[in-house]
Write a protein that holds these residues in place. Structure first.
Motif, PDB file in Angstrom:
ATOM      1  N   THR A 149     -14.451  16.732  -2.390  1.00 49.49           N
ATOM      2  CA  THR A 149     -13.962  17.550  -1.282  1.00 49.49           C
ATOM      3  C   THR A 149     -14.571  17.055   0.018  1.00 49.49           C
ATOM      4  N   ARG A 150     -13.717  16.818   1.018  1.00 43.64           N
ATOM      5  CA  ARG A 150     -14.186  16.263   2.291  1.00 43.64           C
ATOM      6  C   ARG A 150     -13.631  17.060   3.458  1.00 43.64           C
ATOM      7  N   THR A 151     -14.402  17.094   4.508  1.00 44.46           N
ATOM      8  CA  THR A 151     -13.916  17.567   5.803  1.00 44.46           C
ATOM      9  C   THR A 151     -14.276  16.509   6.836  1.00 44.46           C
ATOM     10  N   PHE A 152     -13.470  16.426   7.875  1.00 42.27           N
ATOM     11  CA  PHE A 152     -13.695  15.421   8.920  1.00 42.27           C
ATOM     12  C   PHE A 152     -13.778  16.124  10.271  1.00 42.27           C
ATOM     13  N   ASP A 153     -14.818  15.821  11.009  1.00 42.26           N
ATOM     14  CA  ASP A 153     -15.050  16.486  12.289  1.00 42.26           C
ATOM     15  C   ASP A 153     -14.374  15.722  13.417  1.00 42.26           C
ATOM     16  N   THR A 154     -13.082  15.621  13.323  1.00 43.60           N
ATOM     17  CA  THR A 154     -12.285  14.999  14.373  1.00 43.60           C
ATOM     18  C   THR A 154     -11.202  15.994  14.783  1.00 43.60           C
ATOM     19  N   PRO A 155     -10.731  15.934  16.015  1.00 38.30           N
ATOM     20  CA  PRO A 155      -9.772  16.947  16.484  1.00 38.30           C
ATOM     21  C   PRO A 155      -8.541  17.084  15.601  1.00 38.30           C
ATOM     22  N   GLU A 156      -7.999  15.961  15.110  1.00 40.57           N
ATOM     23  CA  GLU A 156      -6.754  16.043  14.350  1.00 40.57           C
ATOM     24  C   GLU A 156      -6.942  16.627  12.955  1.00 40.57           C
ATOM     25  N   PHE A 157      -8.203  16.656  12.447  1.00 43.41           N
ATOM     26  CA  PHE A 157      -8.454  17.179  11.099  1.00 43.41           C
ATOM     27  C   PHE A 157      -9.390  18.381  11.089  1.00 43.41           C
TER      28      PHE A 157
END
Length: 348
Positions: free
Chosen positions: A27-35
């Motif tokens: 499980t991943r999360t990305f700290d970028t505006p689009e995600f």
């Protein structure tokens, strides 16, 4: 969560058949505006070629779906119900909990090489959009298209995503050796309606630029005019504006599909309708009283109107799932549009 059917993990096969082991999914999360606000669940699928049930209305037998869940967040999306099979929320969870089959290209290549595979048509984008935002990071489609091209296996893609143009060279190469059908979904051009019912998608005019660009590169592109939304997008002037824009983009064909509301999507759409257009709730209850589909008389009326407009603007109907090689000419004439029965497919 019921992940076991999505994995080739030995651990999962040995575990409870209804569950997927927590250590077999990343499980991943990305700290970028689009995600931001989106969680990705990376799994290794056991199979990627899915046979369509025999009772389905689909005009094809096999699909490939590298993702589950969709950041396009269309409030009417029929695929919302599929998230419940994994014990995931069919509302906001469907929009923000995305399952990624990270081994899709290699698995497809292996399955296409099987002696049992007969080279049947493969449809993509029939459950959730394979060119949704996640594809920009995971880049599964180039490998999928390449695998199909290597086997000269016919395929089609339905999308609302402009990201498909990233793979223009691959699609052009594939169209030289097999039948490739591309359809873009544009149900309406009203900007206010788009912002509220399809908040995560590219604007309709950007999608029509995809149609234009593909055509300029020799890949004929049809438009699935879906969904036509009762009482919000079905006025004659709205239908005319949409068909006129589709024709101006150089679409080879147009097929209207009226909104359908299956369980899962129906509840989410009805809640949205109650917030934004409460005066329409009772009208929808009456129109969809018999089930997921609008009455035949309504479907026929919309189909006739759109086909009349298509003939006026010089374009014909899409035969869903239709594929063409680059450079082939459309054979359907205006009379086909008038004679065609309304078709209600579960593509969007």
């Amino acid at each position: 969560m019921r992940w076991e059917n999505l994995t080739d993990s030995d651990h999962a096969r040995a575990a409870d058949p209804a569950l997927f082991g927590a250590d077999a999914v990343t499980t991943r999360t990305f700290d970028t505006p689009e995600f931001r606000g989106i969680t990705f669940h990376e799994v290794r699928a056991r199979s990627i070629l899915n046979r369509v049930p025999g009772a389905s209305r689909m005009p094809f037998e096999w699909t490939v779906n590298p993702y589950r869940g969709c950041t396009h967040a269309c409030v009417y999306c029929f695929a919302r119900k599929t998230h419940s099979y994994l014990d995931l929320d069919t509302g906001l969870g469907f929009d923000s909990q995305i399952v990624v089959k990270v081994n899709a290209p290699e698995l497809l290549r292996r399955q296409l090489a099987s002696r049992r595979w007969q080279g049947e048509h493969v449809a993509m984008g029939t459950n959730v959009d394979c060119y949704q935002r996640a594809e920009g990071r995971y880049r599964l489609m180039p490998g999928i298209i390449s695998a199909l091209t290597e086997r000269a296996n016919p395929f089609s893609i339905l999308t609302k995503g402009t990201l498909i143009l990233r793979d223009l060279d691959l699609l052009t190469r594939a169209a030289r050796v097999t039948d490739v059908g591309i359809s873009v979904s544009v149900g309406f051009t009203d900007p206010e309606l788009w912002r509220t019912v399809e908040p995560g998608t590219p604007a309709p005019e950007r999608r029509l630029e995809v149609v234009r660009t593909l055509g300029e590169h020799g890949i004929g592109c049809g438009v699935l005019m879906a969904p036509v939304i009762p009482f919000l997008g079905d006025e004659p002037a709205q239908l005319r504006a949409t068909v006129r824009a589709i024709a101006a983009a150089g679409a080879t064909s147009v097929t209207p599909l009226v909104l359908h509301l299956r369980p899962g999507a129906r509840e989410w759409f009805t809640a949205w309708l109650g917030r934004h257009h409460p005066h329409l709730v009772r009208r929808y209850e009456r129109l969809y009283a018999e089930g997921a589909y609008a009455p035949k008389w309504y479907q026929r009326r919309i189909t006739r109107q759109v086909h009349d407009l298509a003939r006026e603007y010089g374009i014909g109907p899409t035969r869903a799932g239709m594929a063409r090689r680059a450079g082939e000419q459309e054979t359907a004439g205006p009379t086909d549009a008038v004679a065609a029965e309304p078709i209600q497919l579960s593509l969007i």
